[in-house]
Design a protein around this motif. Sequence first.
Motif, PDB file in Angstrom:
ATOM      1  N   GLN A 194      24.192 -10.511  30.895  1.00  0.00           N
ATOM      2  CA  GLN A 194      25.055 -10.532  29.714  1.00  0.00           C
ATOM      3  C   GLN A 194      25.380  -9.077  29.348  1.00  0.00           C
ATOM      4  N   PRO A 195      26.452  -8.540  29.948  1.00  0.00           N
ATOM      5  CA  PRO A 195      26.778  -7.131  29.732  1.00  0.00           C
ATOM      6  C   PRO A 195      26.972  -6.742  28.269  1.00  0.00           C
ATOM      7  N   LEU A 196      27.424  -7.683  27.418  1.00  0.00           N
ATOM      8  CA  LEU A 196      27.643  -7.339  26.011  1.00  0.00           C
ATOM      9  C   LEU A 196      26.335  -7.014  25.280  1.00  0.00           C
ATOM     10  N   LEU A 197      25.232  -7.552  25.784  1.00  0.00           N
ATOM     11  CA  LEU A 197      23.935  -7.318  25.152  1.00  0.00           C
ATOM     12  C   LEU A 197      23.021  -6.417  25.976  1.00  0.00           C
ATOM     13  N   ALA A 198      23.419  -6.087  27.197  1.00  0.00           N
ATOM     14  CA  ALA A 198      22.570  -5.310  28.086  1.00  0.00           C
ATOM     15  C   ALA A 198      22.200  -3.969  27.459  1.00  0.00           C
ATOM     16  N   GLY A 199      20.937  -3.628  27.563  1.00  0.00           N
ATOM     17  CA  GLY A 199      20.438  -2.366  27.028  1.00  0.00           C
ATOM     18  C   GLY A 199      19.944  -2.445  25.608  1.00  0.00           C
ATOM     19  N   LEU A 200      20.458  -3.407  24.820  1.00  0.00           N
ATOM     20  CA  LEU A 200      20.088  -3.504  23.409  1.00  0.00           C
ATOM     21  C   LEU A 200      18.692  -4.074  23.240  1.00  0.00           C
ATOM     22  N   LYS A 201      18.020  -3.652  22.179  1.00  0.00           N
ATOM     23  CA  LYS A 201      16.740  -4.252  21.816  1.00  0.00           C
ATOM     24  C   LYS A 201      17.024  -5.251  20.699  1.00  0.00           C
ATOM     25  N   HIS A 202      17.682  -6.354  21.084  1.00  0.00           N
ATOM     26  CA  HIS A 202      18.071  -7.362  20.097  1.00  0.00           C
ATOM     27  C   HIS A 202      16.902  -8.296  19.826  1.00  0.00           C
ATOM     28  N   LEU A 203      17.042  -9.137  18.817  1.00  0.00           N
ATOM     29  CA  LEU A 203      15.920  -9.933  18.341  1.00  0.00           C
ATOM     30  C   LEU A 203      15.587 -11.127  19.230  1.00  0.00           C
TER      31      LEU A 203
ATOM     32  N   GLU B 289      23.766  -4.909  33.046  1.00  0.00           N
ATOM     33  CA  GLU B 289      23.981  -6.355  32.931  1.00  0.00           C
ATOM     34  C   GLU B 289      22.858  -7.057  32.163  1.00  0.00           C
ATOM     35  N   CYS B 290      21.660  -6.497  32.155  1.00  0.00           N
ATOM     36  CA  CYS B 290      20.534  -7.074  31.420  1.00  0.00           C
ATOM     37  C   CYS B 290      19.452  -6.013  31.296  1.00  0.00           C
ATOM     38  N   GLY B 291      18.412  -6.347  30.523  1.00  0.00           N
ATOM     39  CA  GLY B 291      17.315  -5.406  30.324  1.00  0.00           C
ATOM     40  C   GLY B 291      17.480  -4.587  29.067  1.00  0.00           C
ATOM     41  N   VAL B 292      16.398  -3.912  28.678  1.00  0.00           N
ATOM     42  CA  VAL B 292      16.376  -3.072  27.478  1.00  0.00           C
ATOM     43  C   VAL B 292      16.302  -1.607  27.902  1.00  0.00           C
ATOM     44  N   ALA B 293      17.175  -0.790  27.362  1.00  0.00           N
ATOM     45  CA  ALA B 293      17.169   0.643  27.640  1.00  0.00           C
ATOM     46  C   ALA B 293      16.217   1.320  26.664  1.00  0.00           C
ATOM     47  N   GLY B 294      14.985   1.558  27.086  1.00  0.00           N
ATOM     48  CA  GLY B 294      13.956   2.085  26.207  1.00  0.00           C
ATOM     49  C   GLY B 294      14.145   3.548  25.852  1.00  0.00           C
TER      50      GLY B 294
ATOM     51  N   ILE C 115      14.571  -5.193  37.447  1.00  0.00           N
ATOM     52  CA  ILE C 115      15.124  -4.686  36.193  1.00  0.00           C
ATOM     53  C   ILE C 115      14.089  -3.900  35.392  1.00  0.00           C
ATOM     54  N   GLY C 116      12.890  -4.430  35.260  1.00  0.00           N
ATOM     55  CA  GLY C 116      11.861  -3.734  34.496  1.00  0.00           C
ATOM     56  C   GLY C 116      10.681  -4.644  34.256  1.00  0.00           C
ATOM     57  N   ALA C 117       9.903  -4.354  33.225  1.00  0.00           N
ATOM     58  CA  ALA C 117       8.746  -5.158  32.849  1.00  0.00           C
ATOM     59  C   ALA C 117       9.051  -5.903  31.557  1.00  0.00           C
ATOM     60  N   THR C 118       8.136  -6.795  31.154  1.00  0.00           N
ATOM     61  CA  THR C 118       8.394  -7.577  29.947  1.00  0.00           C
ATOM     62  C   THR C 118       8.507  -6.689  28.714  1.00  0.00           C
ATOM     63  N   ALA C 119       7.753  -5.584  28.673  1.00  0.00           N
ATOM     64  CA  ALA C 119       7.775  -4.709  27.498  1.00  0.00           C
ATOM     65  C   ALA C 119       7.777  -3.244  27.899  1.00  0.00           C
ATOM     66  N   ALA C 120       8.422  -2.925  29.007  1.00  0.00           N
ATOM     67  CA  ALA C 120       8.451  -1.546  29.481  1.00  0.00           C
ATOM     68  C   ALA C 120       9.579  -1.379  30.484  1.00  0.00           C
TER      69      ALA C 120
ATOM     70  N   SER D 147       8.309 -15.055  37.912  1.00  0.00           N
ATOM     71  CA  SER D 147       9.292 -15.947  38.530  1.00  0.00           C
ATOM     72  C   SER D 147      10.567 -16.027  37.696  1.00  0.00           C
ATOM     73  N   LEU D 148      10.471 -15.796  36.385  1.00  0.00           N
ATOM     74  CA  LEU D 148      11.658 -15.843  35.533  1.00  0.00           C
ATOM     75  C   LEU D 148      12.654 -14.771  35.964  1.00  0.00           C
ATOM     76  N   ARG D 149      13.930 -15.119  35.932  1.00  0.00           N
ATOM     77  CA  ARG D 149      14.990 -14.171  36.235  1.00  0.00           C
ATOM     78  C   ARG D 149      15.840 -13.941  34.992  1.00  0.00           C
ATOM     79  N   LEU D 150      16.093 -12.681  34.686  1.00  0.00           N
ATOM     80  CA  LEU D 150      16.882 -12.332  33.511  1.00  0.00           C
ATOM     81  C   LEU D 150      18.342 -12.718  33.709  1.00  0.00           C
ATOM     82  N   ALA D 151      18.946 -13.277  32.671  1.00  0.00           N
ATOM     83  CA  ALA D 151      20.351 -13.644  32.720  1.00  0.00           C
ATOM     84  C   ALA D 151      21.230 -12.418  32.493  1.00  0.00           C
TER      85      ALA D 151
END
Length: 274
Positions: A136-145, A197-202, A175-180, A130-134
């Motif tokens: 934030q293009p400046l952080l999109a794709g990054l695997k930040h902490l 805009e959001c998500g991690v580019a693995g 967008i994707g999965a919690t860890a994939a 149910s959670l929706r990712l916010a």
Amino acid sequence: MSARTYLNGIEGAWIPTHDRGLMYGDGLFETVLFVDGVAPLWPRHRTRLEAGVARLGFALPPIDALLAVAQQASSGLARAAVRITVTRGVGERGYAPPVPAMPNWIVAASSAPVVAPDWCARGIRVRCCSLRLAAQPLLAGLKHLNRLEQVLARAEWNDAEIAEGLLGDSAGRVIGATAANLFAVRGGRLLTPALDECGVAGVCRAEVLARREVAVGSLTWNELMHADEVFLTSSLRGILPVRGIDAQTFAPGAVTRGLQQEWRALGLMEPADG
């Protein structure tokens, strides 16, 4: 064998409690699979680290030292999960970043998780969170902490039969999965969501993009539910078919099976049973 942890190359050292990575999530991390001391996807991890620190605005510690310590930490483990964390370091209290920054880097190794053979053969069941990712293009794709969105999403279920949760954005896009990362096959076309805009580019996602012709763009929930194949990718688990999303069922297909074979050839997945 117990886990090994290094701070700036020194085994057993402690991270300062006022490090900005701990205080503000000001940093990045990579989880690298080492197989007999070799990290097959290291070039992609390195590229993402270099791009990440450039976007956050601080220098990356010597990359050769990072790799050398990661290899040392993985020694004695046939398949090791090595987490490399790079923070902006210590600064004055407050959000203003220190100039110049003196980054800290942490390397921690443990045995890679064992992926159930049934997951690779038959696929996994996942649910829609149910959670929706916010955005934030400046952080999109990054695997930040800052992984609080993923933490809250993972807290939505405790059913051991559900291996993952799928996340979307507020515009109704998958967008994707919690860890994939997620891929779908529709009408012979391989698709994966855009992550601008959001998500991690693995790194596993990047490897698939380099090996296949993939359409990268908007993917709605309805389009996903009518896919012919669905699979997830991650650096530690490799290519996992999805056999169920909530009540919708799927079957592993030729695209998924072909990629699994390639991943096994690279050592990125355990050999198939039999």
